[in-house]
Design a protein around this motif. Structure first.
Motif, PDB file in Angstrom:
ATOM      1  N   LEU A 110       0.826  -1.204   0.000  1.00 36.89           N
ATOM      2  CA  LEU A 110       0.000   0.000   0.000  1.00 36.89           C
ATOM      3  C   LEU A 110       0.863   1.259   0.000  1.00 36.89           C
ATOM      4  O   LEU A 110       0.617   2.198  -0.770  1.00 36.89           O
ATOM      5  N   GLY A 111       1.881   1.297   0.848  1.00 36.79           N
ATOM      6  CA  GLY A 111       2.742   2.475   0.928  1.00 36.79           C
ATOM      7  C   GLY A 111       3.508   2.717  -0.355  1.00 36.79           C
ATOM      8  O   GLY A 111       3.643   3.865  -0.806  1.00 36.79           O
ATOM      9  N   LEU A 117       1.002   3.981  -3.000  1.00 37.00           N
ATOM     10  CA  LEU A 117       0.584   5.344  -2.673  1.00 37.00           C
ATOM     11  C   LEU A 117       1.666   6.354  -3.051  1.00 37.00           C
ATOM     12  O   LEU A 117       1.374   7.382  -3.681  1.00 37.00           O
ATOM     13  N   VAL A 127      -5.879  11.843  -2.251  1.00 34.23           N
ATOM     14  CA  VAL A 127      -5.694  10.670  -1.387  1.00 34.23           C
ATOM     15  C   VAL A 127      -6.954   9.806  -1.392  1.00 34.23           C
ATOM     16  O   VAL A 127      -6.875   8.571  -1.491  1.00 34.23           O
ATOM     17  N   ALA A 154      -7.242   5.989  -2.740  1.00 39.89           N
ATOM     18  CA  ALA A 154      -7.734   4.900  -1.890  1.00 39.89           C
ATOM     19  C   ALA A 154      -8.850   4.125  -2.575  1.00 39.89           C
ATOM     20  O   ALA A 154      -8.892   2.886  -2.515  1.00 39.89           O
ATOM     21  N   TYR A 199      -7.315   2.063  -5.323  1.00 40.35           N
ATOM     22  CA  TYR A 199      -6.585   0.936  -4.734  1.00 40.35           C
ATOM     23  C   TYR A 199      -7.572  -0.167  -4.330  1.00 40.35           C
ATOM     24  O   TYR A 199      -7.309  -1.356  -4.560  1.00 40.35           O
ATOM     25  N   ALA A 222     -10.443   9.780   3.923  1.00 40.23           N
ATOM     26  CA  ALA A 222      -9.085   9.372   3.560  1.00 40.23           C
ATOM     27  C   ALA A 222      -8.551   8.347   4.550  1.00 40.23           C
ATOM     28  O   ALA A 222      -8.000   7.304   4.164  1.00 40.23           O
ATOM     29  N   LEU A 277      -8.074   4.341   3.537  1.00 35.89           N
ATOM     30  CA  LEU A 277      -6.711   3.795   3.601  1.00 35.89           C
ATOM     31  C   LEU A 277      -6.623   2.685   4.631  1.00 35.89           C
ATOM     32  O   LEU A 277      -5.906   1.691   4.430  1.00 35.89           O
ATOM     33  N   SER A 278      -7.347   2.826   5.745  1.00 43.90           N
ATOM     34  CA  SER A 278      -7.360   1.761   6.757  1.00 43.90           C
ATOM     35  C   SER A 278      -8.002   0.494   6.193  1.00 43.90           C
ATOM     36  O   SER A 278      -7.510  -0.619   6.402  1.00 43.90           O
ATOM     37  N   ALA A 326      -8.120  -0.274   3.036  1.00 40.36           N
ATOM     38  CA  ALA A 326      -7.187  -0.786   2.029  1.00 40.36           C
ATOM     39  C   ALA A 326      -6.077  -1.594   2.685  1.00 40.36           C
ATOM     40  O   ALA A 326      -5.695  -2.666   2.196  1.00 40.36           O
ATOM     41  N   ALA A 327      -5.542  -1.088   3.809  1.00 39.81           N
ATOM     42  CA  ALA A 327      -4.480  -1.807   4.510  1.00 39.81           C
ATOM     43  C   ALA A 327      -4.991  -3.139   5.060  1.00 39.81           C
ATOM     44  O   ALA A 327      -4.303  -4.165   4.982  1.00 39.81           O
TER      45      ALA A 327
END
Length: 266
Positions: free
Chosen positions: A101-102, A105, A154, A158, A161, A243, A247-248, A250-251
């Motif tokens: 993910l990082g 991004l 962002v 997300a 992603y 955001a 993202l959470s 996605a992780a």
């Protein structure tokens, strides 16, 4: 952090090589923006005010939307991750000492930064030359707008992603894009300002994540009270919340997907 900065720089350099495509993109965005603006001007000629928007507000949002089209990639292209999952090349990505993910991004932020500088700014400038736009007179509002644009990028990343990472289960995400490619711009307020929808529908759509990509940044730019929370900071808080939430998610999905990976093609 040094690795992420290097990946960001590589993403910036990669997209800076397509100069002819960048010029063509600015031309295309400006033309479609002008067409959309003229349609809305005809609408507002018949009805000067709709739910707090006048003709100038609507045309301004058109060019904010066109300026954000490339950085958000709301209608595509999909992240490279989609194809790498399909072909099995993602197995190499998972061997890197950096979370997937990082890495993705950082790379996509490099692309978005280039697009903001060399596609968004010229597109909006063309709109300002052709039409009367409602520009903020306060420098603070310009800074808040830039923050809102960054949060929009962002949120857009997300969502893209998430569209890609479901490929670990679906193997092919083209069906996801076939649905969300057309739906995303409508839900975001890119094709038509959400304020032109019936009031109840518009109020609901503003709280969905897609609105944080176009409608909320446009209303931050315009300084509208219709923003969630009744002002600019309420809109920014909503964007930041989406955001973090996306993202959470996605992780979490990436972690679930990579516990037991079956690499297609190998």
């Amino acid at each position: 952090m040094r690795v992420h900065c290097a990946v960001y720089a590589l993403g910036l350099r990669r997209y800076s090589t397509y100069r002819a495509a960048t010029v063509a993109g600015v031309f295309t965005n400006a033309v479609f923006g002008a067409i959309n603006a003229m349609v809305l001007l005809a609408l507002f000629a018949a009805r000067p005010e709709i739910n707090g928007y006048d003709a100038t507000d609507a045309v301004t949002q058109v060019f904010v939307a066109q300026a954000l089209l490339a950085p958000l990639a709301i209608m595509g292209p999909a992240l490279d991750l989609s194809e790498r999952i399909r072909t099995g090349a993602v197995g190499v990505d998972l061997l890197r000492p950096v979370p997937l993910l990082g890495w993705t991004l950082a790379q996509d932020m490099g692309r978005a930064t280039f697009d903001l500088a060399f596609r968004s700014a010229p597109t909006f400038a063309v709109g300002a030359l052709l039409f009367t736009l409602a520009l903020p007179g306060d420098p603070v509002r310009w800074l808040l707008t830039l923050l809102s644009f960054a949060l929009a990028v962002v949120v857009g990343f997300a969502l893209r992603y998430l569209y890609s990472v479901v490929g670990f289960w679906l193997m092919d995400t083209r069906g996801v894009w076939a649905v969300m490619g057309p739906a995303g711009p409508v839900l975001a307020g890119m094709l038509l300002p959400l304020t032109l929808f019936p009031t109840g529908v518009a109020d609901v759509l503003r709280y969905l994540p897609w609105a944080s990509m176009v409608q909320i940044p446009a209303e931050v730019f315009l300084g509208k009270d219709s923003l969630p929370g009744g002002g600019v900071f309420g809109g920014l808080a909503l964007q930041a919340g989406w955001a973090v939430a996306l993202l959470s998610l996605a992780a979490w999905l990436t972690g679930r997907a990579t516990r037991r990976v079956v690499v297609q093609g190998g």
